[in-house]
Design a protein around this motif. Structure first.
Motif, PDB file in Angstrom:
ATOM      1  N   GLY A  36      -5.271   3.172   1.651  1.00 44.41           N
ATOM      2  CA  GLY A  36      -4.234   3.195   0.621  1.00 44.41           C
ATOM      3  C   GLY A  36      -4.091   1.908  -0.153  1.00 44.41           C
ATOM      4  O   GLY A  36      -3.857   1.914  -1.363  1.00 44.41           O
ATOM      5  N   ILE A  37      -4.255   0.772   0.523  1.00 47.30           N
ATOM      6  CA  ILE A  37      -4.030  -0.497  -0.160  1.00 47.30           C
ATOM      7  C   ILE A  37      -5.278  -0.998  -0.871  1.00 47.30           C
ATOM      8  O   ILE A  37      -5.187  -1.841  -1.769  1.00 47.30           O
ATOM      9  CB  ILE A  37      -3.509  -1.583   0.796  1.00 47.30           C
ATOM     10  CG1 ILE A  37      -4.544  -1.925   1.869  1.00 47.30           C
ATOM     11  CG2 ILE A  37      -2.197  -1.154   1.413  1.00 47.30           C
ATOM     12  CD1 ILE A  37      -4.096  -3.057   2.786  1.00 47.30           C
ATOM     13  N   GLY A  38      -6.447  -0.474  -0.497  1.00 46.27           N
ATOM     14  CA  GLY A  38      -7.678  -0.825  -1.201  1.00 46.27           C
ATOM     15  C   GLY A  38      -7.916  -2.322  -1.233  1.00 46.27           C
ATOM     16  O   GLY A  38      -7.905  -3.002  -0.215  1.00 46.27           O
ATOM     17  N   GLU A  39      -8.111  -2.854  -2.436  1.00 46.14           N
ATOM     18  CA  GLU A  39      -8.420  -4.280  -2.621  1.00 46.14           C
ATOM     19  C   GLU A  39      -7.177  -5.068  -3.030  1.00 46.14           C
ATOM     20  O   GLU A  39      -7.266  -6.029  -3.779  1.00 46.14           O
ATOM     21  CB  GLU A  39      -9.510  -4.430  -3.696  1.00 46.14           C
ATOM     22  CG  GLU A  39     -10.795  -3.696  -3.397  1.00 46.14           C
ATOM     23  CD  GLU A  39     -11.451  -4.193  -2.111  1.00 46.14           C
ATOM     24  OE1 GLU A  39     -11.413  -5.424  -1.888  1.00 46.14           O
ATOM     25  OE2 GLU A  39     -11.993  -3.361  -1.364  1.00 46.14           O
ATOM     26  N   ARG A  40      -6.018  -4.686  -2.535  1.00 44.62           N
ATOM     27  CA  ARG A  40      -4.770  -5.292  -2.981  1.00 44.62           C
ATOM     28  C   ARG A  40      -4.540  -6.682  -2.392  1.00 44.62           C
ATOM     29  O   ARG A  40      -3.597  -7.364  -2.738  1.00 44.62           O
ATOM     30  CB  ARG A  40      -3.604  -4.359  -2.652  1.00 44.62           C
ATOM     31  CG  ARG A  40      -2.327  -4.643  -3.430  1.00 44.62           C
ATOM     32  CD  ARG A  40      -1.400  -3.449  -3.424  1.00 44.62           C
ATOM     33  NE  ARG A  40      -1.928  -2.382  -4.247  1.00 44.62           N
ATOM     34  CZ  ARG A  40      -2.105  -1.138  -3.824  1.00 44.62           C
ATOM     35  NH1 ARG A  40      -1.826  -0.805  -2.579  1.00 44.62           N
ATOM     36  NH2 ARG A  40      -2.577  -0.213  -4.624  1.00 44.62           N
ATOM     37  N   GLY A  41      -5.393  -7.117  -1.496  1.00 42.83           N
ATOM     38  CA  GLY A  41      -5.245  -8.457  -0.941  1.00 42.83           C
ATOM     39  C   GLY A  41      -4.376  -8.526   0.292  1.00 42.83           C
ATOM     40  O   GLY A  41      -4.031  -9.627   0.737  1.00 42.83           O
ATOM     41  N   CYS A  42      -4.001  -7.385   0.860  1.00 43.16           N
ATOM     42  CA  CYS A  42      -3.216  -7.361   2.092  1.00 43.16           C
ATOM     43  C   CYS A  42      -4.140  -7.216   3.296  1.00 43.16           C
ATOM     44  O   CYS A  42      -5.219  -6.641   3.193  1.00 43.16           O
ATOM     45  CB  CYS A  42      -2.216  -6.209   2.062  1.00 43.16           C
ATOM     46  SG  CYS A  42      -1.012  -6.295   0.726  1.00 43.16           S
ATOM     47  N   GLU A  43      -3.695  -7.722   4.429  1.00 41.17           N
ATOM     48  CA  GLU A  43      -4.462  -7.626   5.666  1.00 41.17           C
ATOM     49  C   GLU A  43      -3.691  -6.792   6.679  1.00 41.17           C
ATOM     50  O   GLU A  43      -2.460  -6.905   6.783  1.00 41.17           O
ATOM     51  CB  GLU A  43      -4.739  -9.010   6.243  1.00 41.17           C
ATOM     52  CG  GLU A  43      -5.639  -9.872   5.369  1.00 41.17           C
ATOM     53  CD  GLU A  43      -7.074  -9.360   5.326  1.00 41.17           C
ATOM     54  OE1 GLU A  43      -7.473  -8.618   6.237  1.00 41.17           O
ATOM     55  OE2 GLU A  43      -7.799  -9.729   4.373  1.00 41.17           O
TER      56      GLU A  43
END
Length: 202
Positions: free
Chosen positions: A65-72
Motif C-alpha cells: 500500500g505504501i509503495g515508494e512513500r519512504g516509510c519503513e
C-alpha cells in the motif's frame, strides 16, 4: 533461585538493558529500570502459526500500500522506544516515516502500530499498552487485529488529540490508514486464516 530468574530481580540502566538483550538474544520489555522477558522459559510462550501469519499479512499489505512513500515497516523483532530512556517494547508491526529514525535496533518515531491479539495479551494490548502508546507524539494510529474472529479495531488520533475508534467486522471492510495515504482490506489481513464460525458464547 536460578541464574536466569536472578537476572530479573535487579534494576537496569538503559545501557545495561541494551547489553542484556545483545548478550542473551532474548527480547525484553524495559520499564523504568525493570526488565520483563518476552521470549524463552522466563517469558511468554512462542506465538502460534496463525499469529505469525497475521503479522506477515499485515506487513505485506502495508508494504504494497505504501509503495515508494519512504516509510519503513518493521515486525516483532525490532524494538520500539515508547519513551526514550524509560520504556521499550516490541510491537508486532510498526511503521516509521521519519528519515532521521535511523537507529539500527530501535524505532523512535512510529506513525502506525499494529498488534495481533492473543488471549493472554488482549487485555494488556487494549489497556495499559495502548495508554503508553498514546504518549508517543508521532503515533497517529493504533490497530488491534483479532486472530479468533474477523475483528479489527483502529484507533486514529484526531486533530484535537483524542482517539477515534472504528471497528471493522467483515472481510469486505477496508482498514483506512490516513497517515500512510493507504488502505488495507480485511480480506488481505485474514488471507489464509482459519476463523471458526462466530458463536453466541464468543
Amino acid at each position: 533461585m536460578s541464574a536466569a530468574q536472578s537476572i530479573y530481580q535487579r534494576r537496569y540502566t538503559v545501557e545495561e538493558y541494551f547489553t542484556l538483550e545483545e548478550q542473551t538474544g532474548i527480547r525484553h520489555e524495559f520499564f523504568q529500570g525493570e526488565v520483563f522477558p518476552l521470549d524463552g522459559p522466563e517469558g511468554m510462550a512462542g506465538g502460534t502459526k496463525q499469529h505469525n501469519r497475521l503479522i506477515q499479512n499485515c506487513t505485506f499489505g502495508l508494504r504494497a500500500g505504501i509503495g515508494e512513500r519512504g516509510c519503513e515497516i518493521y515486525t516483532e523483532n525490532v524494538r520500539l522506544a515508547l519513551a526514550a530512556g524509560e520504556h521499550y517494547n516490541y510491537p508486532d508491526v510498526v511503521v516509521s516515516c521519519d528519515p532521521q529514525d535511523d537507529d539500527p535496533r530501535t524505532v523512535h518515531s512510529p506513525v502506525v502500530i499494529m498488534e495481533v491479539l492473543s488471549r493472554s495479551t488482549e487485555a494488556r494490548d487494549r489497556g495499559w499498552k495502548f495508554e503508553q502508546c498514546q504518549l508517543i507524539p508521532s503515533l497517529q494510529q493504533y490497530v488491534l487485529v483479532s486472530q479468533y474472529r474477523v475483528l479489527v479495531d483502529s484507533f486514529v488520533r484526531t486533530d484535537h488529540g483524542t482517539w477515534e475508534l472504528t471497528s471493522l467486522r467483515k472481510l469486505t471492510d477496508v482498514l483506512l490508514l490516513p497517515t500512510l495515504q493507504s488502505q488495507l482490506p480485511l480480506a488481505e489481513i485474514y488471507r489464509g486464516i482459519n476463523i471458526p464460525p462466530l458463536r453466541l458464547a464468543d
